[in-house]
Motif scaffolding. Structure first.
Motif, mmCIF file in Angstrom:
data_model
loop_
_atom_site.group_PDB
_atom_site.id
_atom_site.type_symbol
_atom_site.label_atom_id
_atom_site.label_comp_id
_atom_site.label_asym_id
_atom_site.label_seq_id
_atom_site.Cartn_x
_atom_site.Cartn_y
_atom_site.Cartn_z
ATOM 1 N N ILE A 333 0.822 -1.212 0.000
ATOM 2 C CA ILE A 333 0.000 0.000 0.000
ATOM 3 C C ILE A 333 0.855 1.261 0.000
ATOM 4 O O ILE A 333 0.607 2.204 -0.760
ATOM 5 N N VAL A 334 1.875 1.280 0.849
ATOM 6 C CA VAL A 334 2.682 2.493 1.018
ATOM 7 C C VAL A 334 3.602 2.748 -0.173
ATOM 8 O O VAL A 334 3.757 3.896 -0.612
ATOM 9 N N LEU A 335 4.192 1.695 -0.724
ATOM 10 C CA LEU A 335 5.231 1.868 -1.742
ATOM 11 C C LEU A 335 4.716 1.814 -3.178
ATOM 12 O O LEU A 335 5.411 2.239 -4.087
ATOM 13 N N ASP A 336 3.506 1.295 -3.371
ATOM 14 C CA ASP A 336 2.917 1.246 -4.719
ATOM 15 C C ASP A 336 1.839 2.323 -4.808
ATOM 16 O O ASP A 336 0.702 2.132 -4.377
ATOM 17 N N ARG A 337 2.210 3.452 -5.358
ATOM 18 C CA ARG A 337 1.322 4.626 -5.365
ATOM 19 C C ARG A 337 0.012 4.369 -6.115
ATOM 20 O O ARG A 337 -1.057 4.812 -5.698
ATOM 21 N N LYS A 338 0.083 3.640 -7.212
ATOM 22 C CA LYS A 338 -1.119 3.338 -8.000
ATOM 23 C C LYS A 338 -2.089 2.481 -7.187
ATOM 24 O O LYS A 338 -3.296 2.725 -7.156
ATOM 25 N N TYR A 339 -1.534 1.472 -6.525
ATOM 26 C CA TYR A 339 -2.343 0.574 -5.696
ATOM 27 C C TYR A 339 -2.989 1.343 -4.543
ATOM 28 O O TYR A 339 -4.174 1.161 -4.233
ATOM 29 N N TYR A 340 -2.215 2.239 -3.921
ATOM 30 C CA TYR A 340 -2.740 3.069 -2.835
ATOM 31 C C TYR A 340 -3.930 3.911 -3.310
ATOM 32 O O TYR A 340 -4.978 3.971 -2.649
ATOM 33 N N LYS A 341 -3.788 4.556 -4.461
ATOM 34 C CA LYS A 341 -4.853 5.420 -4.974
ATOM 35 C C LYS A 341 -6.119 4.633 -5.291
ATOM 36 O O LYS A 341 -7.237 5.092 -5.032
ATOM 37 N N GLU A 342 -5.942 3.439 -5.832
ATOM 38 C CA GLU A 342 -7.093 2.589 -6.146
ATOM 39 C C GLU A 342 -7.834 2.176 -4.873
ATOM 40 O O GLU A 342 -9.065 2.204 -4.807
ATOM 41 N N MET A 343 -7.057 1.792 -3.845
ATOM 42 C CA MET A 343 -7.659 1.394 -2.572
ATOM 43 C C MET A 343 -8.351 2.572 -1.884
ATOM 44 O O MET A 343 -9.447 2.435 -1.334
ATOM 45 N N SER A 344 -7.709 3.723 -1.926
ATOM 46 C CA SER A 344 -8.275 4.912 -1.295
ATOM 47 C C SER A 344 -9.599 5.300 -1.952
ATOM 48 O O SER A 344 -10.580 5.618 -1.267
ATOM 49 N N LYS A 345 -9.630 5.228 -3.269
ATOM 50 C CA LYS A 345 -10.849 5.549 -4.011
ATOM 51 C C LYS A 345 -11.966 4.566 -3.670
ATOM 52 O O LYS A 345 -13.120 4.954 -3.468
ATOM 53 N N ALA A 346 -11.613 3.280 -3.588
ATOM 54 C CA ALA A 346 -12.599 2.244 -3.254
ATOM 55 C C ALA A 346 -13.123 2.419 -1.824
ATOM 56 O O ALA A 346 -14.315 2.244 -1.556
ATOM 57 N N SER A 347 -12.225 2.780 -0.909
ATOM 58 C CA SER A 347 -12.608 2.991 0.479
ATOM 59 C C SER A 347 -13.570 4.173 0.612
ATOM 60 O O SER A 347 -14.617 4.081 1.269
ATOM 61 N N LYS A 348 -13.224 5.270 -0.041
ATOM 62 C CA LYS A 348 -14.057 6.481 -0.001
ATOM 63 C C LYS A 348 -15.443 6.223 -0.570
ATOM 64 O O LYS A 348 -16.446 6.768 -0.095
ATOM 65 N N LYS A 349 -15.504 5.349 -1.559
ATOM 66 C CA LYS A 349 -16.782 5.021 -2.193
ATOM 67 C C LYS A 349 -17.723 4.310 -1.213
ATOM 68 O O LYS A 349 -18.943 4.427 -1.302
ATOM 69 N N LEU A 350 -17.139 3.569 -0.261
ATOM 70 C CA LEU A 350 -17.941 2.833 0.713
ATOM 71 C C LEU A 350 -18.436 3.727 1.851
ATOM 72 O O LEU A 350 -19.456 3.449 2.467
ATOM 73 N N GLY A 351 -17.689 4.788 2.138
ATOM 74 C CA GLY A 351 -18.094 5.701 3.205
ATOM 75 C C GLY A 351 -19.309 6.511 2.792
ATOM 76 O O GLY A 351 -19.418 6.942 1.641
ATOM 77 N N VAL A 352 -20.239 6.710 3.711
ATOM 78 C CA VAL A 352 -21.466 7.467 3.415
ATOM 79 C C VAL A 352 -21.392 8.795 4.154
ATOM 80 O O VAL A 352 -21.476 8.836 5.389
ATOM 81 N N SER A 353 -21.247 9.866 3.391
ATOM 82 C CA SER A 353 -20.991 11.179 3.996
ATOM 83 C C SER A 353 -22.202 11.788 4.694
ATOM 84 O O SER A 353 -22.076 12.723 5.467
ATOM 85 N N ASP A 354 -23.397 11.262 4.414
ATOM 86 C CA ASP A 354 -24.602 11.822 5.046
ATOM 87 C C ASP A 354 -25.415 10.732 5.757
ATOM 88 O O ASP A 354 -26.643 10.793 5.820
ATOM 89 N N ALA A 355 -24.728 9.734 6.304
ATOM 90 C CA ALA A 355 -25.413 8.582 6.905
ATOM 91 C C ALA A 355 -26.347 8.981 8.053
ATOM 92 O O ALA A 355 -27.463 8.472 8.155
ATOM 93 N N SER A 356 -25.886 9.869 8.930
ATOM 94 C CA SER A 356 -26.744 10.313 10.043
ATOM 95 C C SER A 356 -28.007 10.982 9.529
ATOM 96 O O SER A 356 -29.115 10.723 10.009
#
Length: 368
Positions: A333-356
């Motif tokens: 994750i730390v050393l492969d920048r492309k892999y990090y960006k893909e994971m970060s994008k996927a993670s953000k997609k799962l978070g719900v910014s207006d869940a409450s």
């Protein structure tokens, strides 16, 4: 709007409620006098809820035993007594709506409210539905959920509303205050930082692998914040008294303001409880998940596999954890920048910014 919230036992049942309460007050939809939390006197809620200044009442309740079947007769008797006390609390408070998040206490309170024809809803934060919520799904008006796998476990499909975990929205609001790594802990803010933690008490398996990995981690081009948990900190500090592990690893017992720290992290290593997942997906932080095997129905593994399937996490079963797969997962994750960006994008997609707000909308519609 007058609301009774109920849930208990674990943070996954309590923190979503606390996030909703905070948001209700922010939006001036309910005052403190219009909110009541019903839990047990021995659960985690007994510490968290009163400390936050929220009105709190208790009911005696316990779970059913799979090992000692005969003891369940006493549990049934306790449940009937709990519903009677719940009825009195409900009659005294006169709520417009009752919401539960899981735990046996919520089973008694929400069930009684539904019998009394008061609008009810539940929220399921895990990918495996708990016993109380599975029972209550037959009686409530609406079922809010976070993971798609949870929705499949309810037969009442018309009641389902996907809202996400309210903790996600709360974390986004709290994360605006960021921690200065240099002034607080002497870490270099220009170097990628990895957070390793196992909850407020800590996780033995994660702490053990960190102890074994220290000499290799100190040579890496990234730094590590290792949160041992308050329960384990002293023993670990004693073991490391004469060990030189460099300045790139900071060992702490506990971090009070986790939402302020997370935006600074390139990845996190943690258990896969619902609250933790809600926090780092809200901010799009890639994760290495080591699920606890000591939970009901192995729900942490199911939570983790859902994230891995979405590309937001790497999962390592505790039974398979070793120095090599632990460090190589962080390196990837730390050393492969492309892999990090893909994971970060996927993670953000799962978070719900207006869940409450989504859960509050369901509550308002029911209260009408």
């Amino acid at each position: 709007m007058r609301i009774i919230f109920t849930g208990g036992g674990t943070g996954g049942h309590i923190y979503p409620i606390m996030a909703i309460i905070e948001r209700l007050k922010e939006r001036n939809l309910a005052t403190n006098d219009e909110i009541l939390f019903v839990g047990t006197k021995n659960g985690l809620e007994a510490k968290i809820v009163p400390a936050a200044g929220v009105n709190f009442k208790t009911i005696e309740m316990r779970g059913f035993s799979r090992k000692h079947i005969m003891s369940n007769f006493a549990t049934i008797s306790l449940f009937l007594k709990a519903t009677k006390k719940a009825q009195k609390i409900i009659n005294d408070f006169k709520p417009d709506i009752v919401m539960g998040t899981g735990g046996y206490v919520s089973g008694a309170v929400v069930y009684e409210a539904a019998k009394m024809k008061i609008p009810t809803l539940i929220h399921e934060s895990n990918s495996v539905v708990g016993v109380a919520n599975k029972f209550l799904g037959h009686y409530v008006n609406k079922i809010c959920y976070t993971f798609d796998d949870a929705a499949k476990q309810f037969s009442e499909k018309k009641k389902l509303v996907k809202t996400g975990n309210p903790r996600s929205q709360q974390v986004l609001n709290l994360s605006s205050t960021k921690i200065d790594l240099q002034s607080k802990w002497g870490l270099n803010p220009q170097i990628p930082t990895v957070l390793v933690f196992g909850g407020s008490r800590g996780a033995l398996a994660i702490n053990r692998i960190m102890l074994k990995s220290l000499t290799r981690l100190e040579t890496k081009p990234y730094q590590v914040i290792w949160v041992t948990g308050t329960y384990y900190y002293q023993k670990i500090a004693e073991k490391l008294t004469n060990v030189n592990y460099g300045k790139s690893i900071k060992i702490l017992p506990y971090v009070k303001d986790m939402p302020a720290l997370l935006p600074k992290m390139i990845c996190v290593v943690s258990r896969s409880g619902a609250t933790s997942i809600a926090e780092f997906t809200a901010l799009g932080v890639p994760a290495i998940l080591i699920p606890s095997p000591n939970v009901t129905n192995n729900h942490q593994m199911k939570n983790a596999l859902d994230l891995e399937k979405a590309g937001a996490a790497t999962v390592i079963a505790e039974s398979e954890l070793n120095i090599n797969n632990f460090i190589s997962s962080i390196d990837h994750i730390v050393l492969d920048r492309k892999y990090y960006k893909e994971m970060s994008k996927a993670s953000k997609k799962l978070g719900v910014s207006d869940a409450s707000d989504e859960v509050i909308k369901v509550m308002q519609d029911l209260a009408k």
